[in-house]
Write a protein that holds these residues in place. Sequence first.
Motif, short mmCIF file in Angstrom:
data_model
loop_
_atom_site.label_atom_id
_atom_site.label_comp_id
_atom_site.label_asym_id
_atom_site.label_seq_id
_atom_site.Cartn_x
_atom_site.Cartn_y
_atom_site.Cartn_z
N THR A 136 -3.31 -19.55 -6.56
CA THR A 136 -2.28 -18.97 -7.42
C THR A 136 -0.94 -18.92 -6.70
N ASP A 137 0.14 -18.93 -7.45
CA ASP A 137 1.48 -19.10 -6.90
C ASP A 137 1.88 -17.93 -5.99
N CYS A 138 2.28 -18.25 -4.76
CA CYS A 138 2.64 -17.21 -3.80
C CYS A 138 4.02 -16.62 -4.08
N TYR A 139 4.79 -17.22 -5.00
CA TYR A 139 6.10 -16.69 -5.38
C TYR A 139 6.16 -16.26 -6.84
N GLN A 140 5.01 -15.89 -7.39
CA GLN A 140 4.98 -15.36 -8.75
C GLN A 140 5.72 -14.01 -8.79
N PRO A 141 5.98 -13.45 -9.99
CA PRO A 141 6.78 -12.23 -10.10
C PRO A 141 6.36 -11.08 -9.19
N ALA A 142 5.08 -10.96 -8.87
CA ALA A 142 4.62 -9.85 -8.01
C ALA A 142 5.28 -9.89 -6.63
N ILE A 165 3.62 -24.93 1.42
CA ILE A 165 3.82 -24.01 0.30
C ILE A 165 3.79 -24.80 -1.00
N ILE A 166 3.09 -24.24 -2.00
CA ILE A 166 3.10 -24.80 -3.35
C ILE A 166 3.63 -23.73 -4.29
N THR A 167 4.69 -24.02 -5.04
CA THR A 167 5.25 -23.04 -5.96
C THR A 167 6.02 -23.72 -7.08
N LYS A 168 6.25 -22.97 -8.15
CA LYS A 168 7.15 -23.42 -9.21
C LYS A 168 8.16 -22.33 -9.52
N ASN A 169 8.48 -21.54 -8.49
CA ASN A 169 9.40 -20.43 -8.67
C ASN A 169 10.55 -20.55 -7.69
N SER A 170 11.76 -20.37 -8.18
CA SER A 170 12.95 -20.45 -7.32
C SER A 170 13.07 -19.26 -6.37
N ARG A 171 12.20 -18.27 -6.53
CA ARG A 171 12.22 -17.11 -5.64
C ARG A 171 12.00 -17.50 -4.17
N ILE A 172 11.48 -18.67 -3.92
CA ILE A 172 11.29 -19.14 -2.55
C ILE A 172 12.60 -19.13 -1.77
N LEU A 173 13.72 -19.29 -2.47
CA LEU A 173 15.02 -19.33 -1.78
C LEU A 173 15.38 -17.99 -1.14
N GLU A 174 14.74 -16.91 -1.57
CA GLU A 174 14.98 -15.62 -0.94
C GLU A 174 14.50 -15.59 0.50
N ASP A 175 13.64 -16.54 0.85
CA ASP A 175 13.11 -16.62 2.22
C ASP A 175 13.68 -17.82 2.97
N LEU A 176 14.84 -18.28 2.54
CA LEU A 176 15.44 -19.48 3.13
C LEU A 176 15.64 -19.34 4.64
N ASP A 177 15.98 -18.15 5.10
CA ASP A 177 16.21 -17.95 6.54
C ASP A 177 14.96 -18.24 7.35
N VAL A 178 13.80 -17.76 6.89
CA VAL A 178 12.55 -18.00 7.60
C VAL A 178 12.14 -19.46 7.48
N ASP A 185 11.24 -26.55 13.91
CA ASP A 185 10.12 -27.06 14.71
C ASP A 185 9.16 -27.89 13.87
N ASN A 186 9.62 -28.32 12.69
CA ASN A 186 8.79 -29.15 11.80
C ASN A 186 7.47 -28.45 11.47
N LEU A 187 7.56 -27.20 11.06
CA LEU A 187 6.37 -26.39 10.77
C LEU A 187 6.19 -26.11 9.27
N ILE A 188 7.06 -26.68 8.43
CA ILE A 188 7.01 -26.31 7.02
C ILE A 188 7.18 -27.53 6.11
N GLY A 189 6.39 -27.56 5.06
CA GLY A 189 6.54 -28.54 3.98
C GLY A 189 6.38 -27.82 2.66
N VAL A 190 7.27 -28.06 1.71
CA VAL A 190 7.25 -27.33 0.44
C VAL A 190 6.93 -28.30 -0.70
N ASN A 191 6.06 -27.84 -1.60
CA ASN A 191 5.74 -28.59 -2.81
C ASN A 191 6.24 -27.79 -4.02
N ILE A 192 7.18 -28.36 -4.76
CA ILE A 192 7.71 -27.72 -5.96
C ILE A 192 7.12 -28.42 -7.18
N SER A 193 6.47 -27.66 -8.04
CA SER A 193 5.87 -28.22 -9.25
C SER A 193 6.89 -28.26 -10.38
#
Length: 357
Positions: A136-142, A165-178, A185-193
Motif C-alpha cells: 500500500t502507498d507509503c504517501y497516502q493521506p495518513a 519508493i512506489i507512490t502516486k502521491n505528490s506528498r513525497i516532495l515534502e521529504d525532498l531534503d531527505v 550516495d545513489n541510495l534512492i530510486g522512486v517509482n511514480i504511478s
Amino acid sequence: MPSKSAIKGRGAQLNVPNRFFELSHEMRDDFLEFCQKEGEIADKNKTQYLEVFPKTIVNKVKSPDVGMAYSMNAYQGCEHGCIYCYARNSHEFWGYSAGLDFERRILIKKDAPKLLEAYLKKKSWKAYPIVMSGNTDCYQPAEKKYRITRQCLEVFLKYKHPIGIITKNSRILEDLDVLKALAKDNLIGVNISITSLSEDTRRILEPRTATIKKRLETVRILSEHGIPVNVMIAPIIPSINSHEILPLAKAASDYGASSIGHTIVRLNGAIGEIFTDWIKKTMPDRAEKVLHQIESCHGGTLNDSRYGARMRGEGKIAEQINNLVRLSRQKYFKGKSMPRLNCNLHESFKNGQLKLF
C-alpha cells in the motif's frame, strides 16, 4: 460518469465478504429505508485510523515477477481507493473486507521506524534495496498526520541503506531534503504511478490520489534534483487507458523520467467482484467489453496467478499492449535507464557511524 448513488470519494462501492470468515455483514434495504425515514445516516463514509503493533516490518518477497526482493509497509489499507489495486486482498488477512474496508480502515504501524532500525542493524543482514511500499502507498493521506514514511527515510539515511519508493502521491516532495541526501550516495530510486493523462479517468479509477498534473510535476522536480524516477504506467486496462500508452510515455520522458514500467490489469481474489460491481455502476456502456478484454489477456478469466504471464498477459490484446510499451521505450527512452542502487556503504554504518578500521 458515475451514477448519482455512487459512494463519494471511494473506488469500491461495496464490502465483499471476507473469504476467511463464515459470517458476513450485509446492508439490507429495510435498514436503509428505516434510516431514511428516521433521518439517520446509514453509512457515514468516514476513514478510521487503527494502530497495530507488528513484530517485524521488512518482508521477503517470494514472487519472482514483481521486481523487488524486500518490501515494507508503514500502512495497511489505502485511502487512495484505486479500484484495481492488487493489495485489496491483503486486507482480508487483517480481518477486513477488500472492498470499502480497504479504503476506510487504515492500519497504522507507528513502530515501523524502530523495527526497521533493528532490522538494518542485524549482523546477518546484507544490504539489498528495500521497497516502500510493496503493498500500500507509503504517501497516502495518513502520512500527513503520522509521518511514518519520513521517519523510515531518516533511518535509511542514517545507515546508508538503499531504498526504493512506489507512490502516486505528490506528498513525497515534502521529504525532498531527505531524498536529496540519499541520492548523493545513489541510495534512492522512486517509482511514480501514472495511469492516465485524463483527470476524468483518474477521478473514477483512483479517487483520492494526486492529480495527474501534480504527479507529472513531481517527476520533474525529483528528476531535477538528481533523484532517478521510473514512471509506472500500471495497470493498463483495455479500453480504459490502453489507448494512452504512447502519450503517457512521452509525458513521462518530457518531465524527466529515466524509464517506464507497466503491467496489464489482473483482478485476483475479491478484486474481480469489486471491479465488476464498480464498472457496471460507473461505465455501464462499456462494462462487458472491458471485462471480456481483460479476460482475453488472462486465458479467459479475470483471475490470473501464473508467474511470468500474470503481469504481461497473453493473447492479441496483451500482445498489442506490450508492443506499444516496447515501442514507447525505443521512441522516448533510448539510452536511458534507472541506475543500480548502492549497496556498498551500509556495512560500515551498521552501528550508526563509519567504522575506522
